[in-house]
Write a protein that holds these residues in place. Structure first.
Motif, mmCIF file in Angstrom:
data_model
loop_
_atom_site.group_PDB
_atom_site.id
_atom_site.type_symbol
_atom_site.label_atom_id
_atom_site.label_comp_id
_atom_site.label_asym_id
_atom_site.label_seq_id
_atom_site.Cartn_x
_atom_site.Cartn_y
_atom_site.Cartn_z
ATOM 1 N N ASP A 66 9.071 -7.227 -1.090
ATOM 2 C CA ASP A 66 8.242 -6.862 -2.238
ATOM 3 C C ASP A 66 7.505 -5.553 -2.009
ATOM 4 O O ASP A 66 7.321 -4.758 -2.942
ATOM 5 N N ALA A 67 7.049 -5.318 -0.784
ATOM 6 C CA ALA A 67 6.290 -4.105 -0.490
ATOM 7 C C ALA A 67 7.142 -2.856 -0.712
ATOM 8 O O ALA A 67 6.686 -1.875 -1.314
ATOM 9 N N ASP A 68 8.379 -2.883 -0.230
ATOM 10 C CA ASP A 68 9.274 -1.742 -0.424
ATOM 11 C C ASP A 68 9.570 -1.520 -1.902
ATOM 12 O O ASP A 68 9.623 -0.377 -2.381
ATOM 13 N N VAL A 94 2.612 -3.310 -12.965
ATOM 14 C CA VAL A 94 3.951 -3.704 -12.528
ATOM 15 C C VAL A 94 3.912 -3.833 -11.015
ATOM 16 O O VAL A 94 3.403 -2.949 -10.328
ATOM 17 N N SER A 95 4.444 -4.932 -10.490
ATOM 18 C CA SER A 95 4.366 -5.171 -9.048
ATOM 19 C C SER A 95 5.752 -5.389 -8.447
ATOM 20 O O SER A 95 6.751 -5.503 -9.156
ATOM 21 N N GLY A 96 5.777 -5.486 -7.133
ATOM 22 C CA GLY A 96 7.015 -5.686 -6.405
ATOM 23 C C GLY A 96 7.666 -7.032 -6.635
ATOM 24 O O GLY A 96 8.804 -7.256 -6.200
ATOM 25 N N THR A 97 6.981 -7.941 -7.319
ATOM 26 C CA THR A 97 7.567 -9.249 -7.624
ATOM 27 C C THR A 97 8.200 -9.277 -9.017
ATOM 28 O O THR A 97 8.803 -10.277 -9.399
ATOM 29 N N ASP A 98 8.061 -8.187 -9.777
ATOM 30 C CA ASP A 98 8.632 -8.125 -11.119
ATOM 31 C C ASP A 98 10.118 -7.779 -11.062
ATOM 32 O O ASP A 98 10.598 -7.178 -10.101
ATOM 33 N N HIS A 113 8.750 1.659 -4.436
ATOM 34 C CA HIS A 113 9.809 2.207 -5.289
ATOM 35 C C HIS A 113 9.326 2.330 -6.732
ATOM 36 O O HIS A 113 9.552 3.359 -7.392
ATOM 37 N N ILE A 114 8.661 1.314 -7.237
ATOM 38 C CA ILE A 114 8.145 1.336 -8.611
ATOM 39 C C ILE A 114 7.148 2.473 -8.794
ATOM 40 O O ILE A 114 7.146 3.168 -9.816
#
Length: 241
Positions: free
Chosen positions: A190-192, A212-216, A196-197
């Motif tokens: 998720d962190a990577d 918007v987060s890394g889990t989306d 990226h987002i």
């Protein structure tokens, strides 16, 4: 005098040859344009033959049968633009650049999903489609998102798969020339993906500033810009809601 007359005749003959050659190429180009348009119309006619009232499994069976193509995996719908198109995916990102849904060669190709994207559960789904200044292609309509008011008022995108439909909300619009961060699709954590987002949002023309987060799960639509001084590609980015 005789020598000059021969030169004039040669120039005249050359001019006639060039005129005939130009006319031939013009007529050939017109014929190719007509044929390309007709092929695109046939694809649309075939798609529209299949009723939306069928259950989803039967409908996709019919799509695959009609086009003799098991690569058909989904459907992209943007009501505000009148976009309702079938999606294909194969083992590379080259084949459907110049192939229609039935495999016919056509320079306008098809709307296709990046071969690395998992359309069901992947973190990022990339969909590509051509733009054109000659043909009325679906992704040509994405240029409406260059208008800020249109972007703010028309952010809903629907992605249909065999497992049902997902709704995405566009949060960012980008124009790029050589920054291809959006083509990165696979991430270890998720962190990577979160980093990226952030990169995807950098230098956006318009950004909703939605969280918007890394889990989306995100959706990226890409088409080219033709004779546009802003950049080479238009990128539309949405988050599953």
């Amino acid at each position: 005098m005789k020598g000059k007359r021969i030169v004039y005749i040669l120039i005249l003959v050359l001019a006639i040859i060039l005129t005939v050659y130009s006319l031939f190429n013009f007529l050939l180009e017109k014929k190719e344009i007509r044929e390309t348009k007709r092929q695109l119309e046939v694809v649309e006619e075939k798609k529209n033959k299949i009723s939306d009232e069928l259950n989803i499994n039967d409908r996709y069976d019919q799509y695959k049968k009609e086009f003799n193509n098991n690569d058909i995996i989904g459907r992209l719908i943007i009501d505000s633009l009148g976009i309702d198109n079938l999606l294909v995916q194969t083992t590379n990102n080259d084949y459907y650049l110049r192939r229609l849904l039935d495999g016919t060669y056509n320079v306008m190709g098809s709307m296709f999903v990046d071969y690395r994207s998992d359309i069901e559960g992947g973190r990022q789904i990339n969909i590509y489609g051509h733009n054109s200044d000659i043909y009325d292609l679906p992704f040509k309509k994405l240029l409406n998102y260059l208008d800020r008011d249109f972007f703010l008022n028309n952010r809903k995108v629907t992605l249909e798969t065999l497992n049902g439909t997902k709704t995405f909300e566009i949060f960012s619009v980008k124009v790029i020339t050589d920054d291809i961060e959006h083509t990165e699709i696979l991430f270890d954590n998720d962190a990577d993906f979160n980093e990226h987002i952030k990169k995807l949002r950098n230098n956006s023309l318009y950004d909703s500033h939605d969280e918007v987060s890394g889990t989306d799960q995100i959706l990226v639509l890409q088409t080219c810009l033709i004779n546009n001084t802003l950049g080479k590609y238009l990128i539309i980015i949405g988050r599953k809601v």
